[in-house]
Design an enzyme around this catalytic site. Sequence first.
Site, PDB file in Angstrom:
ATOM      1  N   HIS A 240      -0.732  -2.370  -4.647  1.00 40.27           N
ATOM      2  CA  HIS A 240      -0.131  -3.260  -5.649  1.00 40.27           C
ATOM      3  C   HIS A 240      -0.068  -2.641  -7.046  1.00 40.27           C
ATOM      4  CE1 HIS A 240       0.421  -6.360  -2.809  1.00 40.27           C
ATOM      5  NE2 HIS A 240      -0.729  -6.989  -2.914  1.00 40.27           N
TER       6      HIS A 240
ATOM      7  N   ASP B 121      -0.457 -10.482   7.907  1.00 35.72           N
ATOM      8  CA  ASP B 121      -0.416  -9.746   6.642  1.00 35.72           C
ATOM      9  C   ASP B 121       0.441  -8.510   6.900  1.00 35.72           C
ATOM     10  OD1 ASP B 121      -0.749  -8.837   4.101  1.00 35.72           O
ATOM     11  OD2 ASP B 121      -2.868  -8.334   4.284  1.00 35.72           O
TER      12      ASP B 121
ATOM     13  N   HIS C  16       3.797 -12.624  -5.941  1.00 40.36           N
ATOM     14  CA  HIS C  16       2.679 -12.904  -5.035  1.00 40.36           C
ATOM     15  C   HIS C  16       2.244 -14.370  -5.100  1.00 40.36           C
ATOM     16  CE1 HIS C  16      -0.987 -11.889  -2.753  1.00 40.36           C
ATOM     17  NE2 HIS C  16      -0.437 -10.710  -2.525  1.00 40.36           N
ATOM     18  N   THR C  17       3.206 -15.276  -5.195  1.00 37.74           N
ATOM     19  CA  THR C  17       2.881 -16.705  -5.193  1.00 37.74           C
ATOM     20  C   THR C  17       2.455 -17.160  -3.806  1.00 37.74           C
ATOM     21  OG1 THR C  17       4.320 -17.232  -7.048  1.00 37.74           O
ATOM     22  CG2 THR C  17       3.880 -19.010  -5.494  1.00 37.74           C
ATOM     23  N   TYR C  18       1.415 -17.994  -3.778  1.00 40.84           N
ATOM     24  CA  TYR C  18       0.961 -18.630  -2.531  1.00 40.84           C
ATOM     25  C   TYR C  18       1.561 -20.037  -2.476  1.00 40.84           C
ATOM     26  CZ  TYR C  18      -2.853 -15.135  -2.215  1.00 40.84           C
ATOM     27  OH  TYR C  18      -3.597 -13.979  -2.129  1.00 40.84           O
TER      28      TYR C  18
ATOM     29  N   GLU D  95       6.415 -12.264   0.209  1.00 42.84           N
ATOM     30  CA  GLU D  95       6.591 -11.213  -0.790  1.00 42.84           C
ATOM     31  C   GLU D  95       7.834 -10.387  -0.462  1.00 42.84           C
ATOM     32  OE1 GLU D  95       2.692  -9.142  -1.223  1.00 42.84           O
ATOM     33  OE2 GLU D  95       1.997 -10.779   0.070  1.00 42.84           O
TER      34      GLU D  95
ATOM     35  N   ARG E 296       0.810  -1.213   0.000  1.00 42.99           N
ATOM     36  CA  ARG E 296       0.000   0.000   0.000  1.00 42.99           C
ATOM     37  C   ARG E 296       0.844   1.263   0.000  1.00 42.99           C
ATOM     38  NH1 ARG E 296      -2.155  -4.079   2.660  1.00 42.99           N
ATOM     39  NH2 ARG E 296      -4.359  -4.569   2.304  1.00 42.99           N
TER      40      ARG E 296
END
Length: 342
Positions: free
Chosen positions: A104, A247, A174-176, A306, A79
Amino acid sequence: MITTKEVGFSGEQPIIAFTLMNRNGHSVELLNLGGKITAIRVPDQHGTIENVVLAFDDMEEYLEDPHHLGATIGRVGGRIANGAFALEGMNYILEQNEGEHHLHGGSVNWSNRFFDYEIDGELLHLLLTSPDGENGYPGQLDVRLTIDWTDEDVLILTYHATTTASTPFSPTNHTYFNLTGNAKTTIEQHRLRMDAPFYVPLNEESVPTGEILSVNETVFDFRKARSLYEVTHASDEALRQAGSGVDHPFLLKEGGEIVLEEPVSGRILRVETDQPGVVVYTGNHLAGDFTIAGRRATPYLGICLETQGLPDAINQPDFPSVVLRAGEVYEKRTTFQFSRVQ
């Protein structure tokens, strides 16, 4: 070996999937759409090869994805408060795409863009030009993301960029990750260790307060390996603001590593980076009318690591700078090394 295949279309634009295969038969797959990583297939401790990242079962879901599954994020990950910043005597207004804030890179961001590509032996280069004024950012930014997948199961992401005018620039991926393989369960049984002595507190809108605090005696202390269940079920107020989980940005120790382990599969992921920070997101809000590996998406189905500059650094004088100036060359690298208990 790198192969290509058309897997869909967005309008008349073909969606191309790249497969990078090493000599062991382990592979990485990603798209020209958003540079999105859709698969990393590596073995567990019994030799079973499975996908350890989250991917949509329906390719159409990648066209409008609020969760940014596997995506390359830019120009700035995270942000920017109030969608505005001042730089070199100029005030810039960005798109406010999350309430009053910019997230983003904007609503039409790099995860929605098609990258050009070049294949150079075992290397894949994804190329993108972000025009001057895109979503409010100054300067034309030319970016090259190089992807290398080694025979030792190491994924190397190298970002290279130049700009025609000073601009904030802090890309990320931004891979999970879900090391159970094919998203068998949530990531709550995973164990996380990070060489991260400091974290960044957030306000009620998930924007950094500007402080950098010690993790000592807080729920954010991962200097020793801890089960993620401890944080997804913690009663800490800071975690409840993030949606009952993590987060948050962390400031990494120079040369430090991030280690994620899954005890049943025996898979281990080690992350190293020359970025100053990492945003850890435990998938608190991951839900919707879509499926991943045949199951309905649920919170905590994946964890994002990230690596990037700290969010809102352009407005925070105590954070490491994310400004790239004309004449400078940006080059940052993150490696993801996969192994297993022997």
